[in-house]
Write an enzyme that holds these catalytic residues in place. Structure first.
Site, PDB file in Angstrom:
ATOM      1  N   VAL A  11       0.836  -1.210   0.000  1.00  0.00           N
ATOM      2  CA  VAL A  11       0.000   0.000   0.000  1.00  0.00           C
ATOM      3  C   VAL A  11       0.864   1.251   0.000  1.00  0.00           C
ATOM      4  O   VAL A  11       0.634   2.193  -0.762  1.00  0.00           O
ATOM      5  CB  VAL A  11      -0.953  -0.004   1.205  1.00  0.00           C
ATOM      6  CG1 VAL A  11      -1.688   1.331   1.316  1.00  0.00           C
ATOM      7  CG2 VAL A  11      -1.950  -1.145   1.090  1.00  0.00           C
ATOM      8  N   GLU A 151      -7.562   2.382   1.777  1.00  0.00           N
ATOM      9  CA  GLU A 151      -7.226   2.093   0.372  1.00  0.00           C
ATOM     10  C   GLU A 151      -8.163   1.014  -0.160  1.00  0.00           C
ATOM     11  O   GLU A 151      -8.621   0.146   0.588  1.00  0.00           O
ATOM     12  CB  GLU A 151      -5.765   1.674   0.247  1.00  0.00           C
ATOM     13  CG  GLU A 151      -5.331   0.497   1.130  1.00  0.00           C
ATOM     14  CD  GLU A 151      -5.641  -0.852   0.524  1.00  0.00           C
ATOM     15  OE1 GLU A 151      -5.883  -0.910  -0.702  1.00  0.00           O
ATOM     16  OE2 GLU A 151      -5.652  -1.845   1.266  1.00  0.00           O
ATOM     17  N   ASN A 211     -14.938  -5.021   2.025  1.00  0.00           N
ATOM     18  CA  ASN A 211     -14.244  -6.293   1.806  1.00  0.00           C
ATOM     19  C   ASN A 211     -15.086  -7.482   2.252  1.00  0.00           C
ATOM     20  O   ASN A 211     -15.083  -8.537   1.612  1.00  0.00           O
ATOM     21  CB  ASN A 211     -12.898  -6.291   2.534  1.00  0.00           C
ATOM     22  CG  ASN A 211     -11.823  -5.571   1.739  1.00  0.00           C
ATOM     23  OD1 ASN A 211     -12.045  -5.160   0.599  1.00  0.00           O
ATOM     24  ND2 ASN A 211     -10.659  -5.408   2.329  1.00  0.00           N
ATOM     25  N   PHE A 252     -17.193 -10.570  -8.911  1.00  0.00           N
ATOM     26  CA  PHE A 252     -16.999 -11.435  -7.747  1.00  0.00           C
ATOM     27  C   PHE A 252     -18.000 -12.593  -7.706  1.00  0.00           C
ATOM     28  O   PHE A 252     -18.247 -13.165  -6.655  1.00  0.00           O
ATOM     29  CB  PHE A 252     -17.045 -10.631  -6.444  1.00  0.00           C
ATOM     30  CG  PHE A 252     -15.832  -9.765  -6.251  1.00  0.00           C
ATOM     31  CD1 PHE A 252     -14.746 -10.221  -5.525  1.00  0.00           C
ATOM     32  CD2 PHE A 252     -15.756  -8.510  -6.828  1.00  0.00           C
ATOM     33  CE1 PHE A 252     -13.619  -9.442  -5.369  1.00  0.00           C
ATOM     34  CE2 PHE A 252     -14.629  -7.722  -6.684  1.00  0.00           C
ATOM     35  CZ  PHE A 252     -13.566  -8.192  -5.951  1.00  0.00           C
ATOM     36  N   CYS A 263      -6.003  -9.132   2.111  1.00  0.00           N
ATOM     37  CA  CYS A 263      -7.122  -8.334   2.636  1.00  0.00           C
ATOM     38  C   CYS A 263      -8.285  -9.164   3.143  1.00  0.00           C
ATOM     39  O   CYS A 263      -8.612  -9.119   4.324  1.00  0.00           O
ATOM     40  CB  CYS A 263      -7.619  -7.367   1.557  1.00  0.00           C
ATOM     41  SG  CYS A 263      -6.412  -6.101   1.111  1.00  0.00           S
ATOM     42  N   ARG A 331      -0.041 -14.817   0.391  1.00  0.00           N
ATOM     43  CA  ARG A 331      -0.739 -14.792   1.675  1.00  0.00           C
ATOM     44  C   ARG A 331      -2.119 -15.433   1.556  1.00  0.00           C
ATOM     45  O   ARG A 331      -2.945 -15.005   0.759  1.00  0.00           O
ATOM     46  CB  ARG A 331      -0.847 -13.351   2.177  1.00  0.00           C
ATOM     47  CG  ARG A 331       0.452 -12.823   2.746  1.00  0.00           C
ATOM     48  CD  ARG A 331       0.368 -11.367   3.119  1.00  0.00           C
ATOM     49  NE  ARG A 331       0.366 -10.499   1.946  1.00  0.00           N
ATOM     50  CZ  ARG A 331       0.413  -9.167   2.013  1.00  0.00           C
ATOM     51  NH1 ARG A 331       0.443  -8.560   3.180  1.00  0.00           N
ATOM     52  NH2 ARG A 331       0.416  -8.450   0.896  1.00  0.00           N
TER      53      ARG A 331
END
Length: 447
Positions: A11, A151, A211, A252, A263, A331
């Site tokens: 970021v 962000e 998110n 999505f 995230c 990750r």
């Protein structure tokens, strides 16, 4: 404006380079001396398309610099962004805010003149209040205000997202921050990017809520995919059918092995913990977290089933290791749980990823890493597509089949048509692409 970005990770580096490209004077600060040395040598520590050119251009123009020293840049700064990591805290799943608070305490004595301190890191509701308290207690003479500016960058498309955002969210409690933040983002007014000013706590929650909602969409279509397999429907057609409804939207709604990355996993878990602490549990998000955790391992079982119920002593070729294409981020990548499930059941694994193998090596010590998809397929009983890199969308399937010992292709991203795969000699398995089911079977299932 003079901007300091504390943290030169994903970021911080992307944001700092983009702000510099807007014409601001930006210093990215990081405690990692090795990272700063590499950046000063022109080496980018992460893979993000276009970032190397963006950084090089702004360094050459004198607008972007990198340092391990905090005091000097902070003293001259108009705006300081905190963009350090907030990983899930080991043991309880809450966001670990120690890096955020340490940055606040370290910068506080160095503040000169009125400064806007901005949390860019993804943080739980109330973090800005604590940052404000830490700075105020550490330096009672400091003239500052704390704002929130989450962000919304997608790895692999971060520069485009920064320069052409859907929205810019800025949370403030002090009106003195408004003109400063408007000036920071003034270049984006030309693109008519909507800037939403809110309260600071509202801004912090917007990031987590966004998110979590996207994670719910992913998990929803993955469960519908399982239903499609059971009843003989096609999840891609279902997704298109519901996605054409403007109230739902098509994004999505792509069935696959589950979400990962930096995230969604930590942010959904942090939201669950925040809601629990507030006495208002978010049951839908709790279910999303649980379903996604079990889905990745279930994809390993899916591969085993496609291989006749056993992979012991067999070689499985895995294409794609990163959690998504156009990044080297490993990750919470689904590949980790999938490969672990295969190895636990006696398989050996060869793998190829266009950008992620360096990051994957320490995480997958028993995997044989190949130099191409075709080398990975040599002698394999099955070929598994885990990440939908463009490089995998037009493979020579016949050439792959010829190098393998088996004929199984498991497409966990549905990037190939079943008839195309089968024409190359493979036995095809996708996600949510059910076989035709007889009406009497459905009746039995309904009972």
């Amino acid at each position: 404006m003079r901007i300091v970005m504390i943290g030169s990770g994903y970021v911080g580096l992307v944001s700092g380079a983009c702000f510099a490209d807007f014409g601001h004077q930006v210093t990215c600060v990081d405690k990692d001396e090795g990272k700063i040395a590499r950046l000063n040598a022109g080496q980018i520590p992460i893979y993000e398309p276009g970032l190397d050119d963006l950084v090089a251009r702004n360094v050459a123009a004198g607008r972007l610099s990198f340092s391990t020293e905090l005091a000097g840049p902070v003293e001259k700064a108009d705006v300081i962004f905190i963009a350090v990591g907030t990983p899930s805290r080991r043991g309880d799943g809450h966001a670990d805010l120690s890096y955020v608070y340490a940055a606040a305490a370290e910068m506080a004595p160095c503040l000169k003149g009125f400064t806007v301190v901005v949390t860019k890191s993804t943080v739980p509701v109330g973090t800005g209040d604590e940052v404000e308290r830490i700075i105020g207690e550490t330096n009672p003479e400091a003239q500052f205000t704390v704002a929130s500016n989450p962000e919304f960058l997608r790895e692999g498309a971060a520069i485009e997202d920064f320069k052409r955002p859907d929205r810019i969210v800025i949370g403030i409690e002090d009106e003195r921050a408004r003109p400063v933040m408007e000036e920071v983002y003034r270049p984006l007014y030309l693109n008519q990017a909507p800037i939403l000013f809110t309260g600071r706590r509202t801004s912090e929650l917007i990031k987590y809520a966004a998110n979590a909602f996207l994670a719910v969409k992913i998990t929803f279509i993955n469960e519908i995919a399982d239903l499609c397999e059971a009843v003989g429907a096609d999840v891609q057609q279902v997704a298109r059918g519901i996605g054409l409804d403007n109230r739902i939207g098509a994004k999505f709604l792509h069935a696959g092995p589950g979400y990962g990355g930096s995230c969604f996993p930590k942010d959904t878990l942090a939201l669950v913990k925040t809601a629990e602490d507030s006495g208002t549990p978010v049951r839908i998000v709790e279910a999303t977290v649980a379903v996604n955790d079990t889905r990745k391992r279930a994809m390993g079982r899916k591969i085993i089933t496609a291989c006749g119920g056993s992979v012991r002593g067999k070689k499985i070729a895995v294409l794609g290791l990163t959690f998504k294409p156009n990044t080297d981020d490993m990750r919470d990548a689904p590949s980790l749980a999938i490969i672990q499930a295969l190895e636990d059941n006696g398989a050996s694994v060869s793998a190829f990823d266009p950008e992620g193998m360096a990051a994957a090596r320490p995480l997958l010590p028993n995997v044989e890493f190949a130099t191409s998809p075709y080398e990975a397929a040599d002698g394999a009983a099955a070929l598994v597509i885990v990440t939908e890199w463009n490089a995998f969308r037009a493979l020579d399937l016949e050439a792959l089949h010829a190098r393998m010992e088996g004929d199984v292709l498991v497409d966990l991203r549905n990037i190939y048509r079943p008839d195309t795969v089968e024409a190359a000699g493979f036995t095809y398995t996708g996600v949510g692409r059910g076989l035709a089911v007889a009406p009497e079977a459905l009746a039995i299932a309904a009972e």
